[in-house]
Design an enzyme around this catalytic site. Sequence first.
Site, mmCIF file in Angstrom:
data_model
loop_
_atom_site.group_PDB
_atom_site.id
_atom_site.type_symbol
_atom_site.label_atom_id
_atom_site.label_comp_id
_atom_site.label_asym_id
_atom_site.label_seq_id
_atom_site.Cartn_x
_atom_site.Cartn_y
_atom_site.Cartn_z
ATOM 1 N N LYS A 1 -0.862 -0.844 -4.471
ATOM 2 C CA LYS A 1 -2.328 -0.370 -4.277
ATOM 3 C C LYS A 1 -1.798 1.316 -3.653
ATOM 4 O O LYS A 1 -0.766 1.576 -3.144
ATOM 5 C CB LYS A 1 -2.930 -0.734 -2.935
ATOM 6 C CG LYS A 1 -3.499 -0.040 -2.068
ATOM 7 C CD LYS A 1 -4.391 -0.824 -1.253
ATOM 8 C CE LYS A 1 -4.583 -0.018 0.283
ATOM 9 N NZ LYS A 1 -5.286 -1.185 1.220
ATOM 10 N N LYS B 1 -10.257 -7.652 7.089
ATOM 11 C CA LYS B 1 -9.168 -7.149 8.119
ATOM 12 C C LYS B 1 -9.686 -7.711 9.315
ATOM 13 O O LYS B 1 -10.848 -7.421 9.825
ATOM 14 C CB LYS B 1 -9.021 -5.681 8.317
ATOM 15 C CG LYS B 1 -8.229 -5.084 7.170
ATOM 16 C CD LYS B 1 -8.008 -3.445 7.439
ATOM 17 C CE LYS B 1 -7.653 -2.649 6.268
ATOM 18 N NZ LYS B 1 -7.751 -1.272 6.414
ATOM 19 N N LYS C 1 -2.967 4.932 -2.528
ATOM 20 C CA LYS C 1 -3.957 5.370 -1.867
ATOM 21 C C LYS C 1 -4.337 6.983 -2.792
ATOM 22 O O LYS C 1 -3.170 7.493 -3.343
ATOM 23 C CB LYS C 1 -3.112 6.071 -0.467
ATOM 24 C CG LYS C 1 -3.006 4.870 0.532
ATOM 25 C CD LYS C 1 -4.154 4.437 1.048
ATOM 26 C CE LYS C 1 -3.831 3.394 2.329
ATOM 27 N NZ LYS C 1 -5.435 3.066 2.627
ATOM 28 N N ASP D 1 -13.773 -1.918 2.198
ATOM 29 C CA ASP D 1 -13.026 -2.214 3.492
ATOM 30 C C ASP D 1 -13.836 -1.788 4.821
ATOM 31 O O ASP D 1 -14.402 -2.424 5.448
ATOM 32 C CB ASP D 1 -11.646 -1.327 3.350
ATOM 33 C CG ASP D 1 -10.740 -1.358 4.504
ATOM 34 O OD1 ASP D 1 -11.302 -1.591 5.587
ATOM 35 O OD2 ASP D 1 -9.634 -0.692 4.296
ATOM 36 N N GLU E 1 -11.082 0.525 -3.831
ATOM 37 C CA GLU E 1 -11.208 0.317 -2.191
ATOM 38 C C GLU E 1 -11.927 1.525 -1.688
ATOM 39 O O GLU E 1 -11.442 2.574 -1.701
ATOM 40 C CB GLU E 1 -10.042 -0.160 -1.577
ATOM 41 C CG GLU E 1 -10.266 -0.687 -0.163
ATOM 42 C CD GLU E 1 -8.835 -1.142 0.121
ATOM 43 O OE1 GLU E 1 -7.873 -1.370 -0.396
ATOM 44 O OE2 GLU E 1 -8.635 -1.177 1.625
ATOM 45 N N SER F 1 0.834 -1.218 0.192
ATOM 46 C CA SER F 1 -0.097 0.064 -0.119
ATOM 47 C C SER F 1 0.806 1.098 0.220
ATOM 48 O O SER F 1 1.554 1.464 0.923
ATOM 49 C CB SER F 1 -0.761 -0.076 1.171
ATOM 50 O OG SER F 1 -1.827 1.235 1.294
ATOM 51 N N ASP G 1 -7.203 3.048 -3.244
ATOM 52 C CA ASP G 1 -7.962 3.023 -1.889
ATOM 53 C C ASP G 1 -8.048 4.559 -1.400
ATOM 54 O O ASP G 1 -7.166 5.265 -1.196
ATOM 55 C CB ASP G 1 -7.150 2.079 -0.988
ATOM 56 C CG ASP G 1 -7.753 2.145 0.407
ATOM 57 O OD1 ASP G 1 -9.000 2.435 0.613
ATOM 58 O OD2 ASP G 1 -6.997 1.475 1.480
ATOM 59 N N GLY H 1 -4.686 -4.803 5.763
ATOM 60 C CA GLY H 1 -3.629 -4.623 6.920
ATOM 61 C C GLY H 1 -3.720 -3.466 7.356
ATOM 62 O O GLY H 1 -4.273 -2.578 7.185
HETATM 63 O O1 OSB Z 1 -7.437 1.450 4.319
HETATM 64 O O2 OSB Z 1 -6.299 -0.199 4.096
HETATM 65 C C1 OSB Z 1 -6.536 0.716 4.643
HETATM 66 C C2 OSB Z 1 -3.359 1.420 7.095
HETATM 67 C C3 OSB Z 1 -3.839 1.921 8.067
HETATM 68 C C4 OSB Z 1 -5.430 2.091 7.905
HETATM 69 C C5 OSB Z 1 -5.976 1.741 6.825
HETATM 70 C C6 OSB Z 1 -5.483 1.055 5.769
HETATM 71 C C7 OSB Z 1 -4.148 0.760 5.858
HETATM 72 C C8 OSB Z 1 -3.394 0.645 4.597
HETATM 73 C C9 OSB Z 1 -2.112 -0.010 4.800
HETATM 74 O O3 OSB Z 1 -3.671 0.834 3.366
HETATM 75 C C10 OSB Z 1 -1.993 -1.487 4.983
HETATM 76 C C11 OSB Z 1 -0.692 -2.272 5.204
HETATM 77 O O4 OSB Z 1 0.022 -2.246 4.694
HETATM 78 O O5 OSB Z 1 -0.889 -2.640 6.441
HETATM 79 MG MG MG Z 2 -8.396 0.462 2.741
#
Ligand code: OSB
Ligand code: MG
Length: 368
Positions: free
Chosen positions: A161, A263, A163, A239, A214, A135, A189, A291
Amino acid sequence: MKLTGVELRRIAMPLVSPFRTSFGTQTTRELLLLRVVTDEGEGWGECVAMSDPVYSPEYLDGAADVLRHHLIPALAAVGPLEAHIVAPALARFKGHRMAKGALEMGFLDAELRATGRSLARELGSVHDRVPCGVSVGIMDSVPQLLDAVDGYLDEGYARIKLKIEPGWDVEPVRAVRERFGDTVLLQVDANTAYTLGDARHLARLDPFDLVLIEQPLDEEDVLGHADLARQITTPVCLDESITSAQTAAAAIRLGACQIVNVKPGRVGGYLEARRIHDLCVAHGVPVWCGGMLETGLGRAANVALAALPGFTLPGDTSASGRYYATDITEPFVLEDGHLQVPTGPGLGVEPLRDELAAVTVSTEWVPA
Ligand code: OSB
Ligand code: MG
C-alpha cells in the site's frame, strides 16, 4: 468481574524509519496502554490515538482525560462487568471511540484470560495465520520508494500500500508497476488529501489495476465518495469515514465504498469491528484489517480479527520489525508473508517487563 482500577501507561516507541503520510511525519509512536485490573485478573488494552488529532479527532492527552474523568468512573459505577457491557455502559458519552475501544479491549483480555479462551476463537476466526500487507510512507524520491518496496517484497509481504497525496500519486504508482510488474497486489491510501474536484486526476490511476484507493476525500464527505466511485474504476475503500457499523451501513447503501478498512480502535472496539465484518459479509463487501502502528498487544488482537472469514484481502498487519527494532511483546515475525494468529488465552501475548519499562514515559493509576 468487578473493576479495581485502570493503569494508564504512556509509552514512546521509536520507529525504525520515519512514516510520512498526507497528514504528517511520525518518527516516534506515542501510545497509551491500559492495564485493566479486576477482581478476576488483569487485561491489556491499547489506545490507538496518536499524539495529535490529525488522523481523527482523538489524540492521546484527550483520550487519557476522557478515560480518567468519564469512562473509567462510569464503568466503576456499573455492577458486575463483562466485556460486552462496556460499550452500552459508555454509550451516553459521545465519540471517543479509540478511548472506549481500548477500555473494552482490556476487559475482553481480562475476561478471556480468566476463562482460558483466546480472542481469535471468541471473535470467530477461521484461519491460524493471516496474509500481511505493508503500508509504505511517502518518500523524498521515487528511487528511495522503489528501494523500500523492493525490501518489503523480499521480506515476503503479500500486498503493498502506497501512501499518496497531491504531487505524489500517479508517478510513484507508475514506477512501482513498471519495476515490480502487474501481479503485485498494489493499493493506495490518500488519508483525505483530495477533493471531488480531483476526480479526473484520480482517474489517471485507473490503468494501474489497483486493488483499491483508500479514503481519497474528507472523512465526512460520504456522498463525495459515492460520486467519485462513479467516475473512477479503481474500487473506493473507506477508512476514516467508517466510525461504526451504522456509518458503514450508510456508506455501503450510498455506494460510497466497494471495500471497507476495519480498524477496531476507530470504531470503538473489537466487538463493533466484528459487527462491521458481519455487515460487510452480508453485503458481499470485502473487508480488511487496517493498522495504527500498534505494539505487539494491538497487533495480536488485529491478527485475531483478521482471521475472520470476511477478511479476504491482506491487512496492514505487518511484522513488528516493520515498525519497531524492539517490540514490547515477543515480536510478530513474517513467515511466508503471513503472521500466526495467537492461540493463548486473551490476546495470547503479554508485555515483556524490561521492554515495556524501557519505553514507558509515565504511569497513572485510576482507581475504580
Ligand atoms: O490510514 O491506514 C492509515 C497509520 C497511522 C494512521 C493511519 C493509517 C496508518 C497506516 C499504517 O497506513 C498502518 C499500519 O501499518 O499499522
Ligand atoms: Mg488509511
